[in-house]
Design an enzyme around this catalytic site. Structure first.
Site, PDB file in Angstrom:
ATOM      1  N   HIS A  52       7.218   6.931   4.680  1.00 31.00           N
ATOM      2  CA  HIS A  52       6.375   6.359   3.620  1.00 31.00           C
ATOM      3  C   HIS A  52       5.666   7.554   2.899  1.00 31.00           C
ATOM      4  CE1 HIS A  52       3.613   5.868   6.890  1.00 31.00           C
ATOM      5  NE2 HIS A  52       2.463   6.477   6.186  1.00 31.00           N
ATOM      6  N   THR A  66      -3.220   6.165   9.740  1.00 29.95           N
ATOM      7  CA  THR A  66      -4.182   6.394   8.578  1.00 29.95           C
ATOM      8  C   THR A  66      -4.401   5.155   7.851  1.00 29.95           C
ATOM      9  OG1 THR A  66      -2.522   7.032   6.981  1.00 29.95           O
ATOM     10  CG2 THR A  66      -3.616   8.627   8.454  1.00 29.95           C
ATOM     11  N   HIS A  89       2.141   8.701   0.488  1.00 27.71           N
ATOM     12  CA  HIS A  89       0.733   8.704   0.012  1.00 27.71           C
ATOM     13  C   HIS A  89       0.545   9.652  -1.213  1.00 27.71           C
ATOM     14  CE1 HIS A  89      -0.600   6.165   3.564  1.00 27.71           C
ATOM     15  NE2 HIS A  89       0.101   7.433   4.276  1.00 27.71           N
ATOM     16  N   HIS A 133       0.786  -1.412  -0.093  1.00 22.19           N
ATOM     17  CA  HIS A 133      -0.042   0.044   0.001  1.00 22.19           C
ATOM     18  C   HIS A 133       0.934   1.246  -0.038  1.00 22.19           C
ATOM     19  CE1 HIS A 133       0.648   0.618   4.141  1.00 22.19           C
ATOM     20  NE2 HIS A 133       0.407  -0.871   4.564  1.00 22.19           N
ATOM     21  N   GLU A 165      -2.937  12.949   2.198  1.00 21.53           N
ATOM     22  CA  GLU A 165      -4.016  12.603   3.387  1.00 21.53           C
ATOM     23  C   GLU A 165      -4.518  13.785   3.702  1.00 21.53           C
ATOM     24  OE1 GLU A 165      -3.902   8.194   3.879  1.00 21.53           O
ATOM     25  OE2 GLU A 165      -2.464   8.942   5.502  1.00 21.53           O
ATOM     26  N   HIS A 180       5.121  10.752   4.861  1.00 15.50           N
ATOM     27  CA  HIS A 180       5.043  10.452   6.493  1.00 15.50           C
ATOM     28  C   HIS A 180       6.146  10.038   6.973  1.00 15.50           C
ATOM     29  CE1 HIS A 180       0.291  10.261   6.163  1.00 15.50           C
ATOM     30  NE2 HIS A 180       0.834  11.369   6.062  1.00 15.50           N
TER      31      HIS A 180
END
Length: 259
Positions: A91, A196, A93, A59, A103, A116
């Site tokens: 990591h 999250t 997103h 992910h 996010e 993050h």
């Protein structure tokens, strides 16, 4: 296509805390954030000798760090934190375009990507696993990425993505200094929040930096070249791996600066 194979909108069925009182991310309305003069400057002590590896966990893409009691281990202190917190991993997103991907959003605006940096309260807890379930166990720095000039320090990272294109792949990735991914200004918003992604523990003190960093469209495309799937599966591009903003539910967002 769902953002993950199981979809954030359905997480509450397996993780009831998804509807809890301090879920993340949120929409930060800058005019509603409270300037708090008691907030300290962030003290960030990152080096280049503790990164270990890069991986695709299905992910996101993640870089992990040494997790031992050692003065060389990267850490943060100050800000809203009472204790130093050790860096565990970072990591990202991201989305399919410049209009979505982060996010957290600011005044309703999304960024194409968000970094993050995940830290844990090693002074109070003995393991990361113990800290991740504690109300004050984690501190995460959020950094927005916007498309613009090429980010030279990001090249070493994005150039390694080919080694972890598929879910479950890992590669050695040493001597990377994560401070090169931080903006010059360390002004921030902070609030009590959660992970999250599942298990969505409400254990995170969020520190969201106001200033974004820039990366090129070519670098952003390398993020989108990663896959949610293994080498044996049908290829599903890793995009839109972000959770939508969650209700604030009475929480106060504090700012280290005046608007």
């Amino acid at each position: 296509m769902a953002r993950y194979t199981w979809g954030p909108s359905l997480w509450y069925k397996s993780y009831p805390i998804a509807q809890g009182s301090r879920q993340s991310p949120i929409d930060i309305i800058s005019t509603q954030a409270m300037f708090d003069p008691s907030l300290k400057p962030l003290n960030i002590s990152y080096g280049s000798d503790s990164s270990l590896g890069i991986s695709n966990n299905g992910h996101s893409v993640m870089v992990d760090f040494k997790d031992i009691d050692d003065k060389t281990v990267p850490a943060i202190s100050g800000g809203p934190l009472e204790n130093p917190y050790r860096l565990k991993q970072f990591h990202f997103h991201w989305g399919t375009s410049q209009k979505s991907g982060s996010e957290h959003i600011i005044n309703g605006k999304s960024f194409p990507c968000e970094l993050h940096l995940v830290h844990w309260n090693a002074k109070k807890y003995t393991t990361f696993g113990e800290a991740v379930a504690a109300p004050d166990g984690l501190a995460v720095i959020g950094v927005f990425l916007e498309v613009g000039e090429e980010h030279t320090s990001m090249n070493r990272l994005t150039d390694a993505f080919y080694m972890v294109k598929f879910k479950g792949t890992k590669a050695e990735f040493r001597s990377f200094n994560p401070s090169t991914l931080l903006p010059p200004s360390k002004k921030y918003w902070t609030y009590a929040g959660s992970l999250t992604t599942p298990p969505l523990h409400e254990s995170v003190t969020w520190i969201v930096l106001k200033e974004a960093i820039q990366i090129s469209e070519k670098q952003m495309e390398k993020f989108r070249s990663l896959l949610f799937t293994t080498e044996e599966d049908e290829k599903i591009p890793m995009v839109n791996n972000f959770r939508p903003p969650q209700p604030l539910k009475g929480r106060v967002i504090r700012a280290s600066f005046k608007v």
